[in-house]
Design a protein around this motif. Structure first.
Motif, PDB file in Angstrom:
ATOM      1  N   ALA A 130      -6.318   3.911   3.353  1.00 49.02           N
ATOM      2  CA  ALA A 130      -6.296   2.474   3.075  1.00 49.02           C
ATOM      3  C   ALA A 130      -6.440   1.724   4.393  1.00 49.02           C
ATOM      4  O   ALA A 130      -6.167   2.262   5.469  1.00 49.02           O
ATOM      5  N   SER A 165      -8.666   2.151  -0.063  1.00 49.41           N
ATOM      6  CA  SER A 165      -8.183   0.864  -0.571  1.00 49.41           C
ATOM      7  C   SER A 165      -8.250  -0.171   0.549  1.00 49.41           C
ATOM      8  O   SER A 165      -8.038   0.159   1.719  1.00 49.41           O
ATOM      9  N   LEU A 217       0.830  -1.212   0.000  1.00 52.05           N
ATOM     10  CA  LEU A 217       0.000   0.000   0.000  1.00 52.05           C
ATOM     11  C   LEU A 217       0.861   1.257   0.000  1.00 52.05           C
ATOM     12  O   LEU A 217       0.536   2.251  -0.658  1.00 52.05           O
ATOM     13  N   CYS A 228      -7.648  -2.089  -4.440  1.00 48.32           N
ATOM     14  CA  CYS A 228      -6.566  -1.159  -4.085  1.00 48.32           C
ATOM     15  C   CYS A 228      -6.178  -0.341  -5.311  1.00 48.32           C
ATOM     16  O   CYS A 228      -6.157  -0.862  -6.440  1.00 48.32           O
TER      17      CYS A 228
END
Length: 343
Positions: free
Chosen positions: A249, A277, A184, A338
């Motif tokens: 995220a 995400s 990420l 994502c």
């Protein structure tokens, strides 16, 4: 019991039963039907007739058929509702591999069904030759010693390394979550939350380690200590939204948890992956049926089950003496939940 008997009880054709128990592809039947067939196989201790098979294939009948062993599967969770689909997939893999090795998986139960002094569940009339232990919860030395009084041979399989003297087959959840957070981060996310259990949880440890490695401050308000279920994921996502957590995220310590979180975000008009995400771990079949499809860490359940059973059988047959720890690789299954952070 014959294939015909199994087919009659399951309400399917004999050919369907044959395809399922002989591993003729994952599309041999629906997941529900496969689970039903394997439940009947386990309940009745069905083992294929080796002599009948060799006659059919035209090869000589062996003088002695391979030895048959019985094994139990033990969950460290408190109840069936706590069991992650990841471990259900592991149990299914072990059961099917055991069948092909002429082993009987007698039954599955929970650690708490044992009492102290040692007394296995009343439904067990005879001791099994060994047991496979799995689950996301840690196990104490006292609990392990309790199991050892019932089972001479034990193997643990899962994503949380245990500080116990037994064979272990692992896909290290801590290392996997370090990779998930760094994945990420590679997508420019620097504000990353966490949903899942926290105490003695390898994934949570990996999450915190990754933040430390990347120089990102850890904020407890960006995490939710939630049960790793669909409901737990939903509740965790709602708490993050209510707190107005400053995240772009979130990593979830279980695919089902991630799927529950996705449902909550959708209901609250938070777009995935545009607004947030999400990544899970397990790569259970349902991870590819979400909208958008869930990016997740693939855990090789079939390979883990295969190696765990081989180690257990080698122990039973008087093979290796030292405790072995085998760690299998994982990978990130990139799908659609994502995206790169651009704001």
């Amino acid at each position: 019991m014959t294939l015909k008997d199994i087919a009659k009880e399951a309400g399917v054709s004999i050919s369907t039963v044959s395809r399922v128990i002989n591993n003729k592809g994952c599309n041999a039947a629906s997941k529900h039907t496969q689970d039903k067939i394997w439940s009947i196989v386990r309940k009745n201790g069905y083992i294929p007739n080796a002599a009948a098979r060799t006659l059919k294939n035209g090869s000589p009948i062996p003088e002695e058929s391979a030895p048959t062993y019985s094994i139990d599967c033990i969950y460290t969770e408190h109840s069936k509702t706590d069991v992650s689909p990841l471990y259900q997939e592991l149990e299914r893999a072990i059961e099917q591999i055991a069948f092909r090795q002429k082993c009987i998986v007698r039954r599955s139960f929970f650690l708490e069904e044992f009492s102290f002094p040692p007394n296995p569940p009343k439904t067990q009339k005879n001791k099994a030759d060994g047991a496979v232990l799995f689950g996301k919860r840690s196990i104490s030395q006292r609990q392990f010693e309790l199991l050892e009084t019932t089972y001479r041979h034990l193997v643990y399989v899962g994503i949380t390394p245990l500080d116990l003297r037994c064979d272990q087959v692992l896909c290290n959840g801590c290392h996997a979550f370090v990779s998930a957070v760094k994945y990420l981060y590679g997508l420019k996310h620097k504000k990353i939350g966490y949903i899942g259990e926290q105490k003695d949880n390898a994934c949570f440890q990996g999450y915190k380690q990754a933040l430390k490695d990347l120089g990102i401050p850890f904020h407890i308000t960006n995490t939710v200590n939630a049960k790793q279920t669909f409901e737990g994921g939903y509740h965790g996502a709602r708490l993050l939204l209510e707190r107005q957590a400053d995240i772009t995220a979130v990593v979830c310590a279980d695919d089902l948890t991630a799927i529950g979180a996705m449902q909550c975000f959708r209901e609250y008009k938070t777009k995935i992956p545009k607004d947030i995400s999400i990544i899970g771990i397990g790569d259970i079949p349902h991870a590819q049926r979400t909208a958008p499809m869930l990016t997740t860490i693939h855990v090789p359940t079939e390979e883990m089950g295969n190696i765990a059973l081989k180690l257990l059988l080698d122990r039973i047959q008087g093979g290796h003496k030292l405790e072995l720890k085998t760690e299998l690789p994982y990978y990130i299954a990139e799908r659609n939940s994502c995206t790169r952070f651009t704001r």
